[in-house]
Design an enzyme around this catalytic site. Structure first.
Site, PDB file in Angstrom:
ATOM      1  N   ASP A   1      33.597  31.712   5.821  1.00 20.99           N
ATOM      2  CA  ASP A   1      32.712  31.657   6.970  1.00 20.99           C
ATOM      3  C   ASP A   1      31.329  30.719   6.540  1.00 20.99           C
ATOM      4  O   ASP A   1      30.706  31.273   5.582  1.00 20.99           O
ATOM      5  CB  ASP A   1      32.026  33.166   7.201  1.00 20.99           C
ATOM      6  CG  ASP A   1      31.512  33.330   8.625  1.00 20.99           C
ATOM      7  OD1 ASP A   1      30.788  32.358   9.046  1.00 20.99           O
ATOM      8  OD2 ASP A   1      31.445  34.251   9.411  1.00 20.99           O
TER       9      ASP A   1
ATOM     10  N   TYR B   1      43.039  29.646   8.988  1.00 20.65           N
ATOM     11  CA  TYR B   1      41.962  29.194   9.395  1.00 20.65           C
ATOM     12  C   TYR B   1      41.896  27.776   9.400  1.00 20.65           C
ATOM     13  O   TYR B   1      41.258  26.961  10.198  1.00 20.65           O
ATOM     14  CB  TYR B   1      40.669  29.586   8.396  1.00 20.65           C
ATOM     15  CG  TYR B   1      40.479  31.079   8.672  1.00 20.65           C
ATOM     16  CD1 TYR B   1      39.931  31.600   9.819  1.00 20.65           C
ATOM     17  CD2 TYR B   1      41.241  32.152   7.710  1.00 20.65           C
ATOM     18  CE1 TYR B   1      39.978  33.014  10.010  1.00 20.65           C
ATOM     19  CE2 TYR B   1      40.814  33.246   7.695  1.00 20.65           C
ATOM     20  CZ  TYR B   1      39.977  33.837   8.750  1.00 20.65           C
ATOM     21  OH  TYR B   1      40.123  35.362   9.015  1.00 20.65           O
TER      22      TYR B   1
END
Length: 234
Positions: A138, A214
């Site tokens: 993140d 991702y």
């Protein structure tokens, strides 16, 4: 969560965990596999942990922090059955996907830690890991949230302690600011070195790279350039 429940730095200061732990509920079939399989894969901490106790015959020990759906971890474990892999993930959906893959592919060299990876790092012996992967973490893009990024002086210090001399810390992201952030922290950590090779080679995926979900999401959203760093533990 109170300070005494938070993972601690080695100076005794609490380090907060930031991020989601749950999302959509697993459907019936997923939940059944999850409930039946996770207890045999998961391990808990009750103090210091020698990772060799999890993989007594392994030639190498590798940790992947935040494996997401487990795409990279599963492929690597299948390719290298003599290596022991520890996957760290707190998000229930990702753990569920990983458990399903392990069961479907009969992978016997993966164990799962379902809490903050920093809690694991501080309990590992010095020089007990060969490699650590941190792939597409993140980025916490807002400036006021940068303190939440996993890469920090505290975590790099722990990584340098637990990775053996000659071992590697791999970091990948599609966010240029996080790439620069990581390099800026690495140059201040004398126990790691970075030798990129030819210009632009840091945009080339690792050998045998299996794109994570991702990364696939980043491509769909138009972020076409990624950074793939490998830092040597000196």
């Amino acid at each position: 969560m109170t300070d005494h429940q938070l993972p601690k730095t080695r100076s005794g200061e609490p380090r907060a965990f930031f991020g989601r732990r749950s999302g959509k509920k697993l459907h019936g079939g997923q939940q059944a596999v999850f409930d039946a399989t996770l207890p045999d894969l998961e391990f808990k901490l009750s103090g210091a942990l020698d990772p060799r106790s999890l993989f007594p015959k392994a030639e190498k020990i590798i940790v992947e922090i935040g494996y997401g759906g487990g795409e990279h971890l599963a492929v690597e474990a299948g390719r290298h059955p003599d290596t022991g892999y520890i996957g760290c993930e707190v998000f229930t959906g990702g753990i569920g996907k990983m458990v399903q893959t392990i069961a479907a592919e009969n992978l016997r060299n993966i164990r799962l830690f379902t809490d903050d990876a920093f809690k694991l790092l501080v309990e590992l012996p010095d020089a007990s890991l060969d490699e650590v992967y941190l792939l597409y973490p993140d980025p916490w893009p807002k400036t006021r949230h940068h303190k939440r990024r996993f890469v920090s002086p505290t975590t790099l210090n722990e990584l340098a302690r637990v990775i053996r001399t000659g071992g590697l810390f791999h970091f990948a992201t599609d966010i240029e600011d996080y790439a620069n952030w990581t390099l800026a922290h690495i140059v201040r950590e004398p126990q790691f070195s970075f030798t990129p090779g030819k210009p632009g080679s840091w945009h080339e995926p690792y050998e045998g790279w299996e794109a994570t979900r991702y990364e696939q999401k980043a491509r769909r959203e138009g972020r076409l350039i990624s950074f793939y760093f490998s830092f040597l533990r000196q």
